[in-house]
Design a protein around this motif. Structure first.
Motif, PDB file in Angstrom:
ATOM      1  N   GLN A 196     -41.415  37.777   1.799  1.00 29.55           N
ATOM      2  CA  GLN A 196     -41.740  38.561   2.989  1.00 29.55           C
ATOM      3  C   GLN A 196     -42.930  38.037   3.778  1.00 29.55           C
ATOM      4  N   THR A 197     -43.950  37.492   3.119  1.00 31.35           N
ATOM      5  CA  THR A 197     -45.192  37.197   3.827  1.00 31.35           C
ATOM      6  C   THR A 197     -45.692  35.786   3.552  1.00 31.35           C
ATOM      7  N   SER A 198     -46.566  35.307   4.438  1.00 28.86           N
ATOM      8  CA  SER A 198     -47.223  34.017   4.242  1.00 28.86           C
ATOM      9  C   SER A 198     -48.088  34.033   3.000  1.00 28.86           C
ATOM     10  N   GLU A 199     -48.694  35.178   2.720  1.00 26.69           N
ATOM     11  CA  GLU A 199     -49.535  35.291   1.546  1.00 26.69           C
ATOM     12  C   GLU A 199     -48.728  35.076   0.269  1.00 26.69           C
ATOM     13  N   GLN A 200     -47.520  35.615   0.224  1.00 23.90           N
ATOM     14  CA  GLN A 200     -46.655  35.412  -0.935  1.00 23.90           C
ATOM     15  C   GLN A 200     -46.238  33.945  -1.052  1.00 23.90           C
ATOM     16  N   VAL A 201     -45.913  33.327   0.091  1.00 26.91           N
ATOM     17  CA  VAL A 201     -45.538  31.911   0.081  1.00 26.91           C
ATOM     18  C   VAL A 201     -46.684  31.064  -0.459  1.00 26.91           C
ATOM     19  N   SER A 202     -47.888  31.344   0.010  1.00 22.36           N
ATOM     20  CA  SER A 202     -49.052  30.579  -0.421  1.00 22.36           C
ATOM     21  C   SER A 202     -49.275  30.709  -1.923  1.00 22.36           C
ATOM     22  N   GLU A 203     -49.106  31.903  -2.460  1.00 25.86           N
ATOM     23  CA  GLU A 203     -49.284  32.124  -3.893  1.00 25.86           C
ATOM     24  C   GLU A 203     -48.232  31.352  -4.685  1.00 25.86           C
ATOM     25  N   ILE A 204     -46.994  31.361  -4.209  1.00 28.39           N
ATOM     26  CA  ILE A 204     -45.911  30.651  -4.895  1.00 28.39           C
ATOM     27  C   ILE A 204     -46.152  29.141  -4.881  1.00 28.39           C
ATOM     28  N   VAL A 205     -46.637  28.640  -3.749  1.00 24.63           N
ATOM     29  CA  VAL A 205     -46.807  27.193  -3.595  1.00 24.63           C
ATOM     30  C   VAL A 205     -48.080  26.690  -4.250  1.00 24.63           C
ATOM     31  N   SER A 206     -49.190  27.451  -4.124  1.00 21.42           N
ATOM     32  CA  SER A 206     -50.473  26.896  -4.559  1.00 21.42           C
ATOM     33  C   SER A 206     -51.321  27.839  -5.403  1.00 21.42           C
ATOM     34  N   GLY A 207     -50.759  28.942  -5.885  1.00 20.28           N
ATOM     35  CA  GLY A 207     -51.514  29.859  -6.734  1.00 20.28           C
ATOM     36  C   GLY A 207     -51.442  29.453  -8.207  1.00 20.28           C
ATOM     37  N   ALA A 208     -51.566  30.433  -9.085  1.00 19.38           N
ATOM     38  CA  ALA A 208     -51.510  30.164 -10.526  1.00 19.38           C
ATOM     39  C   ALA A 208     -50.075  29.852 -10.956  1.00 19.38           C
ATOM     40  N   ASP A 209     -49.915  28.815 -11.796  1.00 14.65           N
ATOM     41  CA  ASP A 209     -48.579  28.390 -12.248  1.00 14.65           C
ATOM     42  C   ASP A 209     -47.621  28.193 -11.079  1.00 14.65           C
ATOM     43  N   SER A 210     -48.142  27.581 -10.027  1.00 13.74           N
ATOM     44  CA  SER A 210     -47.414  27.474  -8.770  1.00 13.74           C
ATOM     45  C   SER A 210     -46.518  26.239  -8.729  1.00 13.74           C
ATOM     46  N   LEU A 211     -45.806  26.102  -7.635  1.00 13.64           N
ATOM     47  CA  LEU A 211     -44.981  24.912  -7.432  1.00 13.64           C
ATOM     48  C   LEU A 211     -45.823  23.647  -7.494  1.00 13.64           C
ATOM     49  N   MET A 212     -47.036  23.713  -6.967  1.00 10.38           N
ATOM     50  CA  MET A 212     -47.888  22.533  -6.972  1.00 10.38           C
ATOM     51  C   MET A 212     -48.324  22.141  -8.379  1.00 10.38           C
ATOM     52  N   ASP A 213     -48.279  23.070  -9.308  1.00  9.52           N
ATOM     53  CA  ASP A 213     -48.600  22.734 -10.697  1.00  9.52           C
ATOM     54  C   ASP A 213     -47.478  21.961 -11.368  1.00  9.52           C
TER      55      ASP A 213
END
Length: 298
Positions: free
Chosen positions: A69-86
């Motif tokens: 739903q939100t940019s904040e959720q996208v950011s968490e998925i991509v670069s938060g804890a255990d994220s795609l970037m990990d």
């Protein structure tokens, strides 16, 4: 040619149908649980594989779709804890199908690029009905080679695919598109309220307006609620509508643009959200119009 391994995060009304089409087209699919496990379990019964974190999904995917739903959720998925970037690896493509803040998209794309991967924006148009039928419209922002690579996958759930330009451009156009759509829906709600308040037949309002210059793709969905108290044609929440127009306001501010029609639309959506709740659908904003005009019945 090696078949692309696909990951999908965000199995809501749109995402679950998109993921199902990807799976039925024969792509290996991994999915991630969020709040509601039932769509995930249904997809796993059809052959999808569950993973526990975005990082695990990245390690096991060539292309990952995000539909939240939100940019904040996208950011968490991509670069938060255990994220795609990990779990990132060279050549990974992240496809953000959310309706997001374009500036946030551009910043995130640069962060992903520094790790050897690619993020593109691919917001959606149309409704869950078209998602179920595999007939969505998809706008894509990214370079030509990346768009060409992801197009066969998108074709599994889309009728039309539009390459808009560089990354971030699709999210900008999506917000403008939603401004036009939501603005029209607001006008129809107020027009129906005017008819109710002045004792004019709302059936005749629909009949006349649908045959002339006042017709639009928003007329029938709003009038379905006005006349039948059903909301099958436009299941888009007031909360998401208000969020999208907030993102558009922030984007226009960044470009030092001064809209005249957007502020009253934002106020209209905020009133409806406060009166009815964020989960109610846009056509139901008509009820807020009636309430604020002290109209008890039509």
């Amino acid at each position: 040619m090696k078949q692309e391994r696909i990951g999908f995060i965000g199995l809501g009304l749109m995402g679950k149908e998109m993921a199902r089409h990807i799976l039925r087209c024969g792509y290996p699919l991994t999915v991630l649980a969020h709040r509601n496990r039932s769509p995930l379990e249904a997809l796993c019964q059809e052959g999808a594989t569950e993973v526990s974190t975005p990082a695990e999904m990245a390690r096991n995917s060539d292309i990952v779709f995000i539909c939240v739903q939100t940019s904040e959720q996208v950011s968490e998925i991509v670069s938060g804890a255990d994220s795609l970037m990990d779990g990132i690896h060279e050549g990974l493509i992240i496809v953000d199908c959310s309706t997001a803040n374009p500036e946030a998209t551009e910043r995130l794309a640069k962060k992903v690029e520094r790790q050897g991967a690619i993020l593109v924006d691919a917001p959606l148009a149309r409704t869950p009905r078209e998602a179920k039928d595999g007939r969505l419209n998809v706008m894509v922002g990214g370079d030509v080679s990346t768009v060409s690579r992801i197009t066969p996958v998108i074709e599994s759930f889309a009728e039309n695919i539009f390459h808009i330009g560089k990354v971030g451009s699709a999210h900008k156009l999506k917000l403008i598109n939603n401004f036009l759509s939501l603005g029209t829906a607001a006008l129809v709600s107020e027009a129906a309220t005017m008819a109710a308040g002045m004792g004019v037949s709302q059936d005749k309002l629909l009949e006349i307006c649908s045959q002339g210059g006042a017709n639009s793709a928003m007329l029938a969905p709003v009038m379905e609620w006005v006349l039948q108290k059903e909301c099958t044609k436009l299941q888009f929440s007031l909360g998401n509508a208000e969020k999208d127009m907030r993102y558009l306001t922030e984007t226009l501010n960044a470009y030092q643009l001064s809209p005249h029609m957007l502020p009253p639309l934002c106020a209209f959506l905020a009133f409806a959200r406060d009166d009815l709740g964020a989960d109610r659908f846009v056509p139901q904003a008509y009820d807020s119009c009636k309430k604020r005009n002290n109209i008890v019945c039509d």
